[in-house]
Design a protein around this motif. Structure first.
Motif, PDB file in Angstrom:
ATOM      1  N   SER A 147       0.807  -1.222   0.000  1.00  0.00           N
ATOM      2  CA  SER A 147       0.000   0.000   0.000  1.00  0.00           C
ATOM      3  C   SER A 147       0.837   1.267   0.000  1.00  0.00           C
ATOM      4  CB  SER A 147      -0.866   0.047   1.263  1.00  0.00           C
ATOM      5  OG  SER A 147      -1.743  -1.027   1.284  1.00  0.00           O
ATOM      6  N   THR A 148       2.032   1.197   0.594  1.00  0.00           N
ATOM      7  CA  THR A 148       2.853   2.406   0.751  1.00  0.00           C
ATOM      8  C   THR A 148       4.308   2.062   0.414  1.00  0.00           C
ATOM      9  OG1 THR A 148       3.361   1.873   3.057  1.00  0.00           O
ATOM     10  CG2 THR A 148       1.421   3.249   2.676  1.00  0.00           C
ATOM     11  N   ARG A 149       5.105   3.108   0.193  1.00  0.00           N
ATOM     12  CA  ARG A 149       6.548   2.897  -0.052  1.00  0.00           C
ATOM     13  C   ARG A 149       7.202   2.323   1.207  1.00  0.00           C
ATOM     14  NH1 ARG A 149       7.184   2.978  -5.459  1.00  0.00           N
ATOM     15  NH2 ARG A 149       6.140   4.783  -6.335  1.00  0.00           N
ATOM     16  N   THR A 150       6.715   2.734   2.374  1.00  0.00           N
ATOM     17  CA  THR A 150       7.258   2.185   3.630  1.00  0.00           C
ATOM     18  C   THR A 150       7.028   0.675   3.664  1.00  0.00           C
ATOM     19  OG1 THR A 150       6.542   4.220   4.677  1.00  0.00           O
ATOM     20  CG2 THR A 150       7.223   2.453   6.154  1.00  0.00           C
ATOM     21  N   ALA A 151       5.856   0.257   3.224  1.00  0.00           N
ATOM     22  CA  ALA A 151       5.530  -1.177   3.233  1.00  0.00           C
ATOM     23  C   ALA A 151       6.460  -1.943   2.293  1.00  0.00           C
ATOM     24  CB  ALA A 151       4.072  -1.378   2.825  1.00  0.00           C
ATOM     25  N   VAL A 152       6.766  -1.343   1.136  1.00  0.00           N
ATOM     26  CA  VAL A 152       7.706  -1.994   0.207  1.00  0.00           C
ATOM     27  C   VAL A 152       9.050  -2.170   0.912  1.00  0.00           C
ATOM     28  CG1 VAL A 152       9.004  -1.735  -1.959  1.00  0.00           C
ATOM     29  CG2 VAL A 152       6.585  -1.066  -1.863  1.00  0.00           C
ATOM     30  N   GLY A 153       9.498  -1.097   1.601  1.00  0.00           N
ATOM     31  CA  GLY A 153      10.776  -1.150   2.325  1.00  0.00           C
ATOM     32  C   GLY A 153      10.767  -2.239   3.396  1.00  0.00           C
ATOM     33  N   ASN A 154       9.664  -2.359   4.121  1.00  0.00           N
ATOM     34  CA  ASN A 154       9.571  -3.397   5.161  1.00  0.00           C
ATOM     35  C   ASN A 154       9.732  -4.786   4.553  1.00  0.00           C
ATOM     36  OD1 ASN A 154       9.041  -1.483   7.142  1.00  0.00           O
ATOM     37  ND2 ASN A 154       6.810  -1.677   6.965  1.00  0.00           N
ATOM     38  N   LEU A 155       9.081  -4.997   3.421  1.00  0.00           N
ATOM     39  CA  LEU A 155       9.138  -6.325   2.782  1.00  0.00           C
ATOM     40  C   LEU A 155      10.559  -6.620   2.307  1.00  0.00           C
ATOM     41  CD1 LEU A 155       5.785  -6.146   0.779  1.00  0.00           C
ATOM     42  CD2 LEU A 155       6.262  -7.592   2.767  1.00  0.00           C
ATOM     43  N   ARG A 156      11.219  -5.607   1.755  1.00  0.00           N
ATOM     44  CA  ARG A 156      12.598  -5.820   1.266  1.00  0.00           C
ATOM     45  C   ARG A 156      13.521  -6.124   2.444  1.00  0.00           C
ATOM     46  NH1 ARG A 156      11.678  -5.685  -3.731  1.00  0.00           N
ATOM     47  NH2 ARG A 156      10.834  -3.892  -4.845  1.00  0.00           N
ATOM     48  N   LYS A 157      13.340  -5.389   3.546  1.00  0.00           N
ATOM     49  CA  LYS A 157      14.204  -5.631   4.723  1.00  0.00           C
ATOM     50  C   LYS A 157      14.032  -7.050   5.240  1.00  0.00           C
ATOM     51  CE  LYS A 157      14.093  -1.028   6.430  1.00  0.00           C
ATOM     52  NZ  LYS A 157      13.114  -0.267   7.156  1.00  0.00           N
ATOM     53  N   GLU A 158      12.816  -7.578   5.133  1.00  0.00           N
ATOM     54  CA  GLU A 158      12.566  -8.939   5.631  1.00  0.00           C
ATOM     55  C   GLU A 158      12.896  -9.996   4.586  1.00  0.00           C
ATOM     56  OE1 GLU A 158       8.577  -9.297   7.266  1.00  0.00           O
ATOM     57  OE2 GLU A 158       8.850  -7.435   8.376  1.00  0.00           O
ATOM     58  N   SER A 159      13.369  -9.570   3.417  1.00  0.00           N
ATOM     59  CA  SER A 159      13.740 -10.485   2.333  1.00  0.00           C
ATOM     60  C   SER A 159      12.624 -11.485   1.998  1.00  0.00           C
ATOM     61  CB  SER A 159      15.008 -11.267   2.695  1.00  0.00           C
ATOM     62  OG  SER A 159      16.045 -10.388   3.003  1.00  0.00           O
ATOM     63  N   VAL A 160      11.415 -10.990   1.899  1.00  0.00           N
ATOM     64  CA  VAL A 160      10.331 -11.906   1.500  1.00  0.00           C
ATOM     65  C   VAL A 160      10.618 -12.423   0.091  1.00  0.00           C
ATOM     66  CG1 VAL A 160       8.536 -10.758   2.889  1.00  0.00           C
ATOM     67  CG2 VAL A 160       8.840 -10.115   0.509  1.00  0.00           C
ATOM     68  N   GLN A 161      10.092 -13.607  -0.199  1.00  0.00           N
ATOM     69  CA  GLN A 161      10.477 -14.231  -1.465  1.00  0.00           C
ATOM     70  C   GLN A 161       9.569 -13.908  -2.636  1.00  0.00           C
ATOM     71  OE1 GLN A 161      11.228 -18.363  -0.854  1.00  0.00           O
ATOM     72  NE2 GLN A 161      12.838 -17.941   0.637  1.00  0.00           N
ATOM     73  N   GLY A 162       8.362 -13.417  -2.359  1.00  0.00           N
ATOM     74  CA  GLY A 162       7.411 -13.204  -3.456  1.00  0.00           C
ATOM     75  C   GLY A 162       7.725 -11.969  -4.279  1.00  0.00           C
ATOM     76  N   ASP A 163       6.879 -11.786  -5.300  1.00  0.00           N
ATOM     77  CA  ASP A 163       7.002 -10.658  -6.215  1.00  0.00           C
ATOM     78  C   ASP A 163       6.317  -9.437  -5.571  1.00  0.00           C
ATOM     79  OD1 ASP A 163       7.179  -9.926  -9.321  1.00  0.00           O
ATOM     80  OD2 ASP A 163       5.225  -9.254  -8.567  1.00  0.00           O
ATOM     81  N   ILE A 164       7.106  -8.361  -5.332  1.00  0.00           N
ATOM     82  CA  ILE A 164       6.549  -7.188  -4.623  1.00  0.00           C
ATOM     83  C   ILE A 164       6.169  -6.092  -5.625  1.00  0.00           C
ATOM     84  CG2 ILE A 164       7.026  -5.382  -2.911  1.00  0.00           C
ATOM     85  CD1 ILE A 164       9.303  -7.260  -1.852  1.00  0.00           C
ATOM     86  N   VAL A 165       4.939  -5.608  -5.496  1.00  0.00           N
ATOM     87  CA  VAL A 165       4.501  -4.499  -6.357  1.00  0.00           C
ATOM     88  C   VAL A 165       3.960  -3.379  -5.458  1.00  0.00           C
ATOM     89  CG1 VAL A 165       2.741  -3.786  -8.027  1.00  0.00           C
ATOM     90  CG2 VAL A 165       3.903  -5.956  -8.318  1.00  0.00           C
TER      91      VAL A 165
END
Ligand code: UD1
Ligand code: UDP
Length: 368
Positions: A147-165
């Motif tokens: 939903s937000t750029r912060t959320a994208v950053g959180n997902l990257r920091k946690e190294s999630v494996q899925g495709d992030i949009v």
């Protein structure tokens, strides 16, 4: 292309509405709605299907209320059965409720690809059941719509494996539509309210109701002390139960400044929110809506996953253990300086979600 959406609680239905509409524009998509039955009162469920002109759920698993383990476990069993029987290309889940996590685990169990809409949000407070639901769902999703750029950053920091949009948040389009529809709502007349003459209150977090009599009592103390402020309080069933169980109901009923009402439909609720002088809440969705409607928001939590609303000065975290902090915020605090910015996207989230899903599924189908 067979897609199943798993929903069960009020915020899930509200998020489903624009996504369903977007999916319905693509004739190659067959969209099935699976309702877990987590919420079942008319005002917590059916009203939204009617209001958003959603089709009746294809399947209602009627799980109902219970302890988190019972509720989530029953949902997983029943959703998995449906998924194994019907064979979907994708399961979609929304937000952070037990229905979200159950849908996610059942998708993984039945080897169906999984998309999480509203992913990446973090309060970093594991005492909230919703935080566990978000983290687990994100880590097992194939497609993550943030939903937000912060959320994208959180997902990257946690190294999630899925495709992030980065999709932006669905609330932008939902609130816009509700504001337009609100022209026909008579909710202010029904409640005999003048615009900007009242504070809107919603409370339902576990930590402010069933799990903490102290926090609930603190919020009630603040309501009583604000005797010159009209407070409109659409009461969530969990909160009503907690108020009754803790024997606060008779005293609250005597509060002349307090209007306790049943939960409202979305258009009425947004109209009430838009015309409030301030909003006091512990809801995730309502914090965002207050920001989008430019209404100052006072949040009775110690943290929030919607950090932008606080950073931009439109949301004040006051916690729920100090009545004076709540009272002072209602009486004195006002947002200063910063203007709301488009931190939740441009109102195109549902189309972005649909287009990405269609292209990802097409490429998977070609691969197979
Ligand atoms: C759930 C979500 C929460 C979300 C909220 C939205 C989880 C862990 N929590 O919390 O993230 O913000 O929905 O509203 O999934 N009840 C009724 N009628 C209903 C539904 C519930 O009376 O239609 C009562 C029951 O006593 C039930 C209680 O409310 O035990 C709590 O319901 P539940 O769905 O477990 O959690 P919510 O507090 O609604
Ligand atoms: N809401 C509603 N009627 C009400 C109270 C809330 O339609 O009486 C809407 C509100 O606009 C919010 C959504 O319900 O966006 C979900 O809010 P809730 O507080 O239940 O859950 P959360 O967002 O905290 O998960």
């Amino acid at each position: 292309m067979k897609i199943a959406s798993v929903v069960g609680a009020r915020p899930n239905f509200i998020k489903l509405a624009p996504v369903h509409k977007a999916l319905a524009r693509n004739p190659e998509i067959e969209h099935t709605i699976i309702h877990t039955g987590q919420h079942y009162d008319f005002e917590m469920s059916e009203i939204f299907f009617k209001e958003f002109k959603l089709p009746k759920p294809d399947i209602n698993l009627k799980v109902g209320s219970g302890t988190p383990g019972y509720q989530t476990g029953e949902m997983i069993k029943r959703i998995e059965k449906v998924l194994l029987r019907s064979g979907f290309d994708l399961v979609m889940v929304y937000g952070d409720t037990n229905s979200t996590l159950a849908g996610a685990l059942a998708a993984v169990g039945s080897k169906t690809r999984l998309a999480h809409v509203e992913s990446g949000l973090r309060s970093f407070d594991r005492r909230m059941p919703e935080e566990t639901n978000r983290v687990l769902t994100d880590h097992i999703s194939n497609y993550l719509f943030a939903s937000t750029r912060t959320a994208v950053g959180n997902l990257r920091k946690e190294s999630v494996q899925g495709d992030i949009v980065y999709s932006g948040d669905l609330s932008v389009e939902i609130v816009d539509e509700a504001v337009r529809a609100g022209a026909k709502s008579d909710v202010l007349d029904r409640l005999s309210l003048e615009p900007k003459s009242y504070v809107l209150l919603t409370i339902h977090r576990v930590e402010n109701t069933t799990a903490s009599p102290h926090n609930l009592a603190t919020i009630i103390k603040a309501i009583k002390a604000l005797k010159d402020t009209t407070i409109v309080f659409p009461i969530h069933p969990r909160t009503l139960k907690a108020i009754k169980d803790s024997r606060h109901l008779p005293a609250l009923s005597r509060c002349k400044n307090l209007r306790m009402i049943k939960p409202l439909g979305y258009v009425d609720f947004v109209k009430l929110a838009r015309n409030a002088s301030k909003i006091v809440t512990d809801s995730g969705g309502v914090q965002k809506e207050a920001f989008l409607l430019k209404v100052p928001c006072i949040t009775t939590r110690r943290n929030t996953e919607w950090v932008e609303t606080v950073d931009l000065g439109w949301n004040k975290l006051v916690g729920s253990s100090d009545a004076q902090a709540i009272i002072e915020a209602v009486q004195k605090w006002a947002p200063v300086g910063k203007k709301p910015r488009a931190v939740f996207g441009q109102g195109k989230a549902s189309a972005i979600v649909r287009d990405r899903i269609v292209s990802l599924l097409e490429s998977k189908i070609e691969e197979n």
